[in-house]
Design a protein around this motif. Structure first.
Motif, PDB file in Angstrom:
ATOM      1  N   TYR A  36       0.831  -1.211   0.000  1.00 21.91           N
ATOM      2  CA  TYR A  36       0.000   0.000   0.000  1.00 21.91           C
ATOM      3  C   TYR A  36       0.864   1.258   0.000  1.00 21.91           C
ATOM      4  O   TYR A  36       0.603   2.207  -0.755  1.00 21.91           O
ATOM      5  N   SER A  37       1.916   1.279   0.804  1.00 24.94           N
ATOM      6  CA  SER A  37       2.773   2.467   0.911  1.00 24.94           C
ATOM      7  C   SER A  37       3.494   2.742  -0.404  1.00 24.94           C
ATOM      8  O   SER A  37       3.547   3.890  -0.871  1.00 24.94           O
ATOM      9  N   VAL A  38       4.045   1.698  -0.998  1.00 23.75           N
ATOM     10  CA  VAL A  38       4.765   1.877  -2.256  1.00 23.75           C
ATOM     11  C   VAL A  38       3.803   2.290  -3.368  1.00 23.75           C
ATOM     12  O   VAL A  38       4.140   3.117  -4.229  1.00 23.75           O
ATOM     13  N   HIS A  39       2.578   1.746  -3.337  1.00 22.50           N
ATOM     14  CA  HIS A  39       1.589   2.118  -4.345  1.00 22.50           C
ATOM     15  C   HIS A  39       1.271   3.610  -4.275  1.00 22.50           C
ATOM     16  O   HIS A  39       1.181   4.291  -5.308  1.00 22.50           O
ATOM     17  N   LYS A  40       1.116   4.140  -3.086  1.00 29.01           N
ATOM     18  CA  LYS A  40       0.796   5.563  -2.947  1.00 29.01           C
ATOM     19  C   LYS A  40       1.928   6.430  -3.483  1.00 29.01           C
ATOM     20  O   LYS A  40       1.701   7.434  -4.170  1.00 29.01           O
ATOM     21  N   LEU A  41       3.173   6.052  -3.191  1.00 30.97           N
ATOM     22  CA  LEU A  41       4.303   6.876  -3.612  1.00 30.97           C
ATOM     23  C   LEU A  41       4.599   6.726  -5.099  1.00 30.97           C
ATOM     24  O   LEU A  41       5.207   7.613  -5.699  1.00 30.97           O
ATOM     25  N   SER A  42       4.186   5.609  -5.704  1.00 33.44           N
ATOM     26  CA  SER A  42       4.445   5.412  -7.135  1.00 33.44           C
ATOM     27  C   SER A  42       3.581   6.323  -8.011  1.00 33.44           C
ATOM     28  O   SER A  42       3.822   6.404  -9.220  1.00 33.44           O
TER      29      SER A  42
ATOM     30  N   PHE B 181       3.602   9.479  -7.903  1.00 30.53           N
ATOM     31  CA  PHE B 181       4.268  10.774  -8.069  1.00 30.53           C
ATOM     32  C   PHE B 181       5.612  10.626  -8.771  1.00 30.53           C
ATOM     33  O   PHE B 181       6.539  11.394  -8.527  1.00 30.53           O
ATOM     34  N   MET B 182       5.715   9.643  -9.656  1.00 30.52           N
ATOM     35  CA  MET B 182       6.981   9.398 -10.342  1.00 30.52           C
ATOM     36  C   MET B 182       7.347  10.533 -11.306  1.00 30.52           C
ATOM     37  O   MET B 182       8.519  10.822 -11.522  1.00 30.52           O
ATOM     38  N   SER B 183       6.351  11.165 -11.906  1.00 32.11           N
ATOM     39  CA  SER B 183       6.628  12.190 -12.911  1.00 32.11           C
ATOM     40  C   SER B 183       7.180  13.463 -12.288  1.00 32.11           C
ATOM     41  O   SER B 183       8.066  14.106 -12.858  1.00 32.11           O
ATOM     42  N   SER B 184       6.662  13.833 -11.115  1.00 32.89           N
ATOM     43  CA  SER B 184       7.109  15.067 -10.474  1.00 32.89           C
ATOM     44  C   SER B 184       7.155  14.860  -8.959  1.00 32.89           C
ATOM     45  O   SER B 184       6.273  15.328  -8.236  1.00 32.89           O
ATOM     46  N   PRO B 185       8.159  14.143  -8.460  1.00 27.25           N
ATOM     47  CA  PRO B 185       8.229  13.860  -7.014  1.00 27.25           C
ATOM     48  C   PRO B 185       8.561  15.097  -6.207  1.00 27.25           C
ATOM     49  O   PRO B 185       9.289  15.993  -6.661  1.00 27.25           O
ATOM     50  N   ARG B 186       8.022  15.143  -4.999  1.00 28.67           N
ATOM     51  CA  ARG B 186       8.273  16.229  -4.064  1.00 28.67           C
ATOM     52  C   ARG B 186       9.054  15.704  -2.860  1.00 28.67           C
ATOM     53  O   ARG B 186       9.168  14.498  -2.640  1.00 28.67           O
ATOM     54  N   VAL B 187       9.577  16.636  -2.079  1.00 35.18           N
ATOM     55  CA  VAL B 187      10.380  16.265  -0.915  1.00 35.18           C
ATOM     56  C   VAL B 187       9.592  15.408   0.074  1.00 35.18           C
ATOM     57  O   VAL B 187      10.121  14.420   0.600  1.00 35.18           O
ATOM     58  N   PRO B 188       8.309  15.716   0.380  1.00 35.60           N
ATOM     59  CA  PRO B 188       7.560  14.829   1.286  1.00 35.60           C
ATOM     60  C   PRO B 188       7.436  13.398   0.757  1.00 35.60           C
ATOM     61  O   PRO B 188       7.438  12.447   1.542  1.00 35.60           O
ATOM     62  N   HIS B 189       7.361  13.246  -0.550  1.00 37.49           N
ATOM     63  CA  HIS B 189       7.282  11.910  -1.125  1.00 37.49           C
ATOM     64  C   HIS B 189       8.595  11.158  -0.906  1.00 37.49           C
ATOM     65  O   HIS B 189       8.587   9.967  -0.550  1.00 37.49           O
ATOM     66  N   LEU B 190       9.718  11.823  -1.105  1.00 37.58           N
ATOM     67  CA  LEU B 190      11.017  11.193  -0.898  1.00 37.58           C
ATOM     68  C   LEU B 190      11.232  10.844   0.568  1.00 37.58           C
ATOM     69  O   LEU B 190      11.773   9.776   0.893  1.00 37.58           O
TER      70      LEU B 190
END
Length: 286
Positions: A181-187, A189-198
């Motif tokens: 679930y966690s990896v799915h949510k972060l995937s 934002f691959m096109s334009s990742p933000r610092v909170p995502h990282l």
């Protein structure tokens, strides 16, 4: 490719009758040759996964999984497997690596109670490459109340770093449904990742630091009965207002299938999102 000296005249070309290594069609021709050879021996190619072949003769069953030139054979008949390996060796040059212990990053341990699957070596390599081997472990992969948006936070300076990290985490979900679930949510934002995502991705690494050898256990004594569970998180995405479907399928006591995915349409009620989730898991069971 150039014709031999003294052969042909202007305007003539050489036609290839055999695919050569390095050509873009070589891999396709190799799989066509291998699969046709296996099918000629009475195997049936799976329609769900074209890399899987099965053959049932009486009480003997053989299952073959092909990944390029790596072949994994599972069966309840050792003699039938030996005969089939001798046949393949007569057609292709094989190197028998014996009982399966390591396959495409998956570590396999067999006991009388069942089979254990994990990706411990892959996990430690992932932590080492990210410089997180000495980090403080986390108890959970992601905060339950975490809500991520496309435009909140500063942009990551090196987006390729984030994409590479999420890609490696996606492969880790093969044996780690707890981070699916966690990896799915972060995937998303691959096109334009933000610092909170990282930062959230690094927290997943901290969670993996605590449990690097955790994986799946396929019991040898559980009943052959399918059980499935599903749920939906209504309007979970703050940008699109779409819900998230989550399900898991057990064969007896063994977890064999799971998924966390955003629904394709917007559900107008929580009941509608639950019905869509149930329809998805039903299709998986069928």
């Amino acid at each position: 490719m150039l014709p031999p000296p003294g052969f042909g005249s202007k305007g003539e070309v050489c036609r290839l009758t055999k695919s050569l290594y390095g050509f873009k069609q070589a891999s396709r021709q190799w799989f066509a040759k291998l699969s046709s050879t296996i099918v000629d021996q009475g195997f049936v190619q799976s329609k769900a996964d074209y890399s899987v072949f099965t053959r049932v003769k009486g009480g003997s069953m053989i299952i073959i999984l092909v990944y390029v030139d790596d072949i994994f054979i599972a069966s309840n008949d050792v003699d039938a497997v030996n005969v089939f390996k001798q046949f393949l060796d007569s057609k292709f040059k094989l190197k028998d690596l014996g009982t399966l212990k390591y396959f495409l990053g998956l570590e396999v341990a067999r006991t009388a109670n069942g089979i254990s699957l994990c990706q411990r070596k892959y996990t430690l390599e992932l932590l080492s490459d990210a410089g997180m081997l000495a980090c403080k472990p986390a108890n959970i992969p992601m905060d339950q109340s975490a809500r991520f948006r496309n435009s909140v936070g500063d942009a990551v300076l090196d987006a390729s770093l984030y994409r590479r990290l999420i890609g490696r985490l996606l492969y880790l979900t093969l044996t780690r449904p707890d981070i699916c679930y966690s990896v799915h949510k972060l995937s998303q934002f691959m096109s334009s990742p933000r610092v909170p995502h990282l930062q959230a991705a690094y927290k997943i690494l901290k969670y993996l630091k605590k449990t690097p050898s955790q994986g799946l256990f396929l019991s040898a004594r559980s009943e052959l009965q399918l059980k499935s569970y599903c749920d939906a998180d209504w309007a979970a995405c703050p940008d699109t207002r779409r819900s998230i479907t989550g399900f898991c399928v057990f064969l007896g006591d063994s977890l064999i299938s799971w998924k966390s995915k955003k629904q394709q349409v917007v559900s107008r009620s929580s009941a509608e999102s639950e019905y869509r989730s149930m329809a998805t898991v039903t299709s998986e069971v069928v």
